[in-house]
Structure formats: C-alpha cells, structure tokens
Design an enzyme around this catalytic site. Structure first.
Site, PDB file in Angstrom:
ATOM      1  N   GLY A  14      -9.741 -25.452 -24.998  1.00  0.00           N
ATOM      2  CA  GLY A  14     -10.491 -24.896 -25.879  1.00  0.00           C
ATOM      3  C   GLY A  14      -9.883 -24.424 -26.850  1.00  0.00           C
ATOM      4  O   GLY A  14      -9.084 -25.076 -27.419  1.00  0.00           O
ATOM      5  N   CYS A  15     -10.297 -23.020 -27.446  1.00  0.00           N
ATOM      6  CA  CYS A  15      -9.763 -22.622 -28.576  1.00  0.00           C
ATOM      7  C   CYS A  15      -8.217 -22.543 -28.354  1.00  0.00           C
ATOM      8  O   CYS A  15      -7.648 -22.011 -27.372  1.00  0.00           O
ATOM      9  CB  CYS A  15     -10.378 -21.302 -28.846  1.00  0.00           C
ATOM     10  N   PHE A  16      -7.396 -22.984 -28.986  1.00  0.00           N
ATOM     11  CA  PHE A  16      -5.803 -22.809 -29.108  1.00  0.00           C
ATOM     12  C   PHE A  16      -5.310 -21.578 -29.281  1.00  0.00           C
ATOM     13  O   PHE A  16      -4.402 -21.144 -28.799  1.00  0.00           O
ATOM     14  CB  PHE A  16      -4.942 -23.640 -29.934  1.00  0.00           C
ATOM     15  N   TRP A  17      -6.093 -20.508 -29.772  1.00  0.00           N
ATOM     16  CA  TRP A  17      -5.588 -19.210 -29.689  1.00  0.00           C
ATOM     17  C   TRP A  17      -5.468 -18.458 -28.309  1.00  0.00           C
ATOM     18  O   TRP A  17      -4.546 -17.833 -28.020  1.00  0.00           O
ATOM     19  CB  TRP A  17      -6.354 -18.313 -30.719  1.00  0.00           C
ATOM     20  N   CYS A  18      -6.415 -18.906 -27.560  1.00  0.00           N
ATOM     21  CA  CYS A  18      -6.378 -18.571 -26.216  1.00  0.00           C
ATOM     22  C   CYS A  18      -5.338 -19.222 -25.596  1.00  0.00           C
ATOM     23  O   CYS A  18      -4.472 -18.394 -24.689  1.00  0.00           O
ATOM     24  CB  CYS A  18      -7.602 -18.803 -25.516  1.00  0.00           C
TER      25      CYS A  18
END
Length: 179
Positions: A14-18
């Site tokens: 999913g989102c790479f920030w997570c």
C-alpha cells in the site's frame, strides 16, 4: 565485535509512508527508503505518474537490514502482518495497482523464503492472500519529501488515522523485534 551481514529487501504494502514507518522501528533495520518498482514506463517515475496508475509501478520500500540481528523471514512476517495481504490492488482507501501487496525478491533464496512465509501465513487470514512475489528489476527512489514521511508529519491526518494504528499493531505483535 561481530561483523554485520547487510541485506536488502524490497516490498510494497500500500502506501509507502506506512511501510516505511513500520520498518523504521524494527531492530536490525539500518535504513528504509521509499520508492517505486515493478512498472514498465520508461525513465524514472514521479509520484504523480505512479499515482496515475499508468506506470505499472507500485509504491515500495527498500529495507536495508543486518541479517545477524533480524532474519529476512522475520522481516517478511512483519511485512505480511502489518498490511492486508488479501486485498487486490488496495490498502484501505488507497486503490490502484500502485498499492498492490508485493514482495520483490533480490535472489533465489529470498524467493524461496518469500514463498514459504506466504504459504505459512495464509491460513491465518479469512480471505486468500494475493501478495505478488516477483523478481526485483529496478528500484527508483521516491522524491525527498516522501522519505521519513511519518517522522516528519506525525500530526498530519493520514499519519494519525492510518499509520499510527499500524504502529500500535506492530508494537503489540512484534514488541520483541523492535528498537
């Protein structure tokens, strides 16, 4: 003093920030870099291009770790239990192939370990695991403002409502593997 056994793992959940925020807390992890991989568009992609879904790239992280401290298998278990590997091309509200669950292996040993971990973890989910296992072709580092995103933006809404709960889950499930 023991020598380090530095290895690299690349995956998208999913989102790479997570995913970046999760692995920054793991003992033995030396560095986490957000980026893009798995696409077929020519040249280095931009965030805007990847978000369009037209490049074929996924948002990924590249994790550099000391295998004398944490194994690749443990890295994968943490990855597989801190995102939903049963949703095709989505994580929560993030939808599109750029948010697919994917393990990009760097060699045949990583491929074999990934296949075993996915097989072992599958019975713990109610739905089929759809995590892709593919060879790493090329990794493109994301723009600077995506690096250390959670650390630099913890009060931002997405961080508070999406990333912080993932970190809480990580701390509960994997406390013995954290810094």
């Amino acid at each position: 003093m023991t020598t380090k056994n530095i290895q690299t793992a690349t995956f998208g959940g999913g989102c790479f920030w997570c995913t970046e925020a999760v692995f920054q807390e793991v003992n033995g992890v030396e560095k986490v870099v957000s980026g893009y991989s798995g696409g077929n568009a020519p040249g280095k992609p931009t965030y805007r291009e990847v978000c369009s879904g037209l490049t074929g790239h996924a948002e990924v992280v590249q994790v550099t770790f000391d295998a004398n401290v944490i194994s690749y298998e443990d890295i994968l278990v943490i990855f597989m239990t801190t995102h939903d590997p049963t949703t095709l091309n989505r994580q929560g509200a993030d939808v599109g192939t750029q948010y697919r669950s994917v393990i990009y292996y760097h060699d045949d040993i990583q491929k074999e370990i990934a296949e075993v971990v996915v097989k072992e973890i599958t019975p713990y989910y109610d739905n089929p695991v759809v995590t892709e296992i593919s060879p790493l072709d090329i990794f493109y580092e994301a723009e600077d403002y995506h690096q250390d995103y959670y650390r630099n933006n913890q009060s931002q809404g997405y961080c508070s409502f999406v990333i912080t709960p993932k970190l809480t889950k990580l701390r509960k499930l994997q406390a013995d593997k954290l810094k």
